[in-house]
Scaffold this motif. Structure first.
Motif, PDB file in Angstrom:
ATOM      1  N   ALA A 147       0.828  -1.207   0.000  1.00 46.22           N
ATOM      2  CA  ALA A 147       0.000   0.000   0.000  1.00 46.22           C
ATOM      3  C   ALA A 147       0.864   1.259   0.000  1.00 46.22           C
ATOM      4  N   ARG A 148       2.161   1.075   0.007  1.00 49.71           N
ATOM      5  CA  ARG A 148       3.141   2.162   0.009  1.00 49.71           C
ATOM      6  C   ARG A 148       3.006   3.062   1.244  1.00 49.71           C
ATOM      7  N   ASN A 149       2.659   2.439   2.372  1.00 48.75           N
ATOM      8  CA  ASN A 149       2.633   3.156   3.639  1.00 48.75           C
ATOM      9  C   ASN A 149       4.041   3.197   4.211  1.00 48.75           C
ATOM     10  N   GLU A 150       4.231   4.059   5.200  1.00 51.17           N
ATOM     11  CA  GLU A 150       5.546   4.120   5.839  1.00 51.17           C
ATOM     12  C   GLU A 150       5.732   2.907   6.739  1.00 51.17           C
ATOM     13  N   PHE A 151       6.890   2.316   6.679  1.00 53.80           N
ATOM     14  CA  PHE A 151       7.225   1.176   7.517  1.00 53.80           C
ATOM     15  C   PHE A 151       8.738   1.068   7.582  1.00 53.80           C
ATOM     16  N   LYS A 152       9.207   0.350   8.587  1.00 50.84           N
ATOM     17  CA  LYS A 152      10.648   0.130   8.721  1.00 50.84           C
ATOM     18  C   LYS A 152      11.002  -1.137   7.962  1.00 50.84           C
ATOM     19  N   SER A 153      11.816  -1.005   6.962  1.00 47.17           N
ATOM     20  CA  SER A 153      12.175  -2.181   6.164  1.00 47.17           C
ATOM     21  C   SER A 153      13.022  -3.170   6.959  1.00 47.17           C
ATOM     22  N   SER A 154      13.689  -2.686   8.000  1.00 44.79           N
ATOM     23  CA  SER A 154      14.511  -3.584   8.812  1.00 44.79           C
ATOM     24  C   SER A 154      13.644  -4.559   9.612  1.00 44.79           C
ATOM     25  N   GLU A 155      12.368  -4.243   9.773  1.00 45.23           N
ATOM     26  CA  GLU A 155      11.468  -5.117  10.511  1.00 45.23           C
ATOM     27  C   GLU A 155      11.301  -6.468   9.818  1.00 45.23           C
ATOM     28  N   PHE A 156      11.374  -6.496   8.466  1.00 40.54           N
ATOM     29  CA  PHE A 156      11.247  -7.755   7.731  1.00 40.54           C
ATOM     30  C   PHE A 156      12.295  -8.749   8.205  1.00 40.54           C
ATOM     31  N   GLY A 157      13.544  -8.327   8.145  1.00 43.90           N
ATOM     32  CA  GLY A 157      14.640  -9.216   8.540  1.00 43.90           C
ATOM     33  C   GLY A 157      14.568  -9.583  10.010  1.00 43.90           C
TER      34      GLY A 157
ATOM     35  N   ILE B 287      11.495 -15.476  13.891  1.00 41.32           N
ATOM     36  CA  ILE B 287      10.724 -16.689  13.575  1.00 41.32           C
ATOM     37  C   ILE B 287      11.667 -17.877  13.409  1.00 41.32           C
ATOM     38  N   ALA B 288      12.763 -17.657  12.691  1.00 43.73           N
ATOM     39  CA  ALA B 288      13.722 -18.743  12.450  1.00 43.73           C
ATOM     40  C   ALA B 288      14.328 -19.231  13.764  1.00 43.73           C
ATOM     41  N   ARG B 289      14.649 -18.300  14.668  1.00 34.24           N
ATOM     42  CA  ARG B 289      15.212 -18.710  15.960  1.00 34.24           C
ATOM     43  C   ARG B 289      14.213 -19.549  16.744  1.00 34.24           C
ATOM     44  N   MET B 290      12.951 -19.118  16.711  1.00 38.16           N
ATOM     45  CA  MET B 290      11.925 -19.867  17.456  1.00 38.16           C
ATOM     46  C   MET B 290      11.741 -21.264  16.885  1.00 38.16           C
ATOM     47  N   LEU B 291      11.696 -21.350  15.566  1.00 36.45           N
ATOM     48  CA  LEU B 291      11.531 -22.661  14.946  1.00 36.45           C
ATOM     49  C   LEU B 291      12.753 -23.546  15.184  1.00 36.45           C
ATOM     50  N   THR B 292      13.927 -22.916  15.267  1.00 37.87           N
ATOM     51  CA  THR B 292      15.149 -23.671  15.558  1.00 37.87           C
ATOM     52  C   THR B 292      15.085 -24.266  16.958  1.00 37.87           C
ATOM     53  N   VAL B 293      14.661 -23.453  17.924  1.00 37.39           N
ATOM     54  CA  VAL B 293      14.543 -23.951  19.301  1.00 37.39           C
ATOM     55  C   VAL B 293      13.512 -25.074  19.351  1.00 37.39           C
ATOM     56  N   LYS B 294      12.409 -24.896  18.623  1.00 39.57           N
ATOM     57  CA  LYS B 294      11.372 -25.932  18.583  1.00 39.57           C
ATOM     58  C   LYS B 294      11.939 -27.239  18.023  1.00 39.57           C
ATOM     59  N   ARG B 295      12.714 -27.129  16.939  1.00 38.01           N
ATOM     60  CA  ARG B 295      13.312 -28.324  16.328  1.00 38.01           C
ATOM     61  C   ARG B 295      14.349 -28.954  17.252  1.00 38.01           C
ATOM     62  N   GLU B 296      15.121 -28.125  17.985  1.00 41.61           N
ATOM     63  CA  GLU B 296      16.098 -28.662  18.940  1.00 41.61           C
ATOM     64  C   GLU B 296      15.396 -29.525  19.981  1.00 41.61           C
ATOM     65  N   ARG B 297      14.238 -29.058  20.434  1.00 39.88           N
ATOM     66  CA  ARG B 297      13.473 -29.825  21.424  1.00 39.88           C
ATOM     67  C   ARG B 297      12.984 -31.140  20.831  1.00 39.88           C
ATOM     68  N   GLU B 298      12.567 -31.098  19.563  1.00 40.16           N
ATOM     69  CA  GLU B 298      12.116 -32.329  18.901  1.00 40.16           C
ATOM     70  C   GLU B 298      13.263 -33.332  18.795  1.00 40.16           C
ATOM     71  N   VAL B 299      14.454 -32.840  18.474  1.00 38.32           N
ATOM     72  CA  VAL B 299      15.621 -33.723  18.364  1.00 38.32           C
ATOM     73  C   VAL B 299      15.919 -34.355  19.723  1.00 38.32           C
ATOM     74  N   GLU B 300      15.811 -33.550  20.798  1.00 40.63           N
ATOM     75  CA  GLU B 300      16.049 -34.087  22.139  1.00 40.63           C
ATOM     76  C   GLU B 300      15.038 -35.178  22.481  1.00 40.63           C
ATOM     77  N   GLU B 301      13.806 -35.031  21.978  1.00 44.34           N
ATOM     78  CA  GLU B 301      12.769 -36.027  22.241  1.00 44.34           C
ATOM     79  C   GLU B 301      12.917 -37.252  21.343  1.00 44.34           C
ATOM     80  N   GLY B 302      13.784 -37.173  20.344  1.00 41.53           N
ATOM     81  CA  GLY B 302      14.018 -38.303  19.451  1.00 41.53           C
ATOM     82  C   GLY B 302      13.089 -38.327  18.250  1.00 41.53           C
ATOM     83  N   ILE B 303      12.495 -37.181  17.912  1.00 43.42           N
ATOM     84  CA  ILE B 303      11.607 -37.102  16.749  1.00 43.42           C
ATOM     85  C   ILE B 303      12.462 -36.898  15.507  1.00 43.42           C
ATOM     86  N   ASN B 304      12.312 -37.807  14.526  1.00 39.49           N
ATOM     87  CA  ASN B 304      13.134 -37.679  13.321  1.00 39.49           C
ATOM     88  C   ASN B 304      12.559 -36.622  12.376  1.00 39.49           C
ATOM     89  N   LYS B 305      13.289 -36.329  11.345  1.00 42.54           N
ATOM     90  CA  LYS B 305      12.936 -35.240  10.430  1.00 42.54           C
ATOM     91  C   LYS B 305      11.592 -35.479   9.750  1.00 42.54           C
TER      92      LYS B 305
END
Length: 170
Positions: free
Chosen positions: A97-107, A113-131
């Motif tokens: 919509a061409r509104n003002e926003f901080k482009s750094s927010e995307f990254g 999100i990636a860090r959270m999903l990584t922690v989630k996957r680390e927990r799955e690996v500890e539980e022995g859940i395969n890929k």
């Protein structure tokens, strides 16, 4: 040179190739001679020192954020991932919509999100859940997500409702 005889079509003669000798070069590389002259090296600039200090601060923030994420339960991580993905969608809508926003927010959001999903996957690996099972569980989780507005949109709607109430009362 090329010579052609027009009189008979079968006689085409080519003069022998003359090979021009390629001159041999006497260039054997560059010799670097050491001169004993003092070289002045300027002291480190303030901006360089600030950059290194800022990278240390960023690393500390990242470590702090990871500790904060690891303290959460898997359900809380899933909820926050859904919220952040909604926020990411809102940012995309603002951009389109061409509104003002901080482009750094995307990254920033994508990395969070990636860090959270990584922690989630680390927990799955500890539980022995395969890929394979992990992917299957992710698909089930994504299907079970109830669509709701992201927190920023809720906040915006509340502000608009408050403004509308203020107009009615005035």
């Amino acid at each position: 040179m090329l010579s052609l005889s027009i009189a008979s079509p079968s006689t085409i003669t080519f003069p022998p190739k003359t090979h021009f000798p390629i001159p041999k070069s006497t260039f054997n590389g560059i010799k670097i001679q050491k001169h004993h002259c003092p070289i002045h090296v300027p002291p480190q600039t303030a901006s360089f020192r600030n950059a290194s200090a800022s990278s240390v601060v960023m690393m500390a923030k990242r470590e702090e954020e990871l500790k904060e994420i690891r303290a959460k339960t898997t359900e809380e991580i899933n909820e926050e991932v859904v919220d952040l993905k909604g926020e990411l969608l809102m940012l995309r809508l603002q951009k389109s919509a061409r509104n003002e926003f901080k482009s750094s927010e995307f990254g920033r959001m994508r990395k969070r999100i990636a860090r959270m999903l990584t922690v989630k996957r680390e927990r799955e690996v500890e539980e022995g859940i395969n890929k394979r099972l992990s992917r299957k569980l992710d698909r089930q989780w994504k299907k079970s997500i109830v669509v709701r507005p992201p927190p920023s949109l809720k906040k915006l709607q509340e502000e608009e409702a408050a403004a509308a109430e203020a107009e009615k009362s005035a």
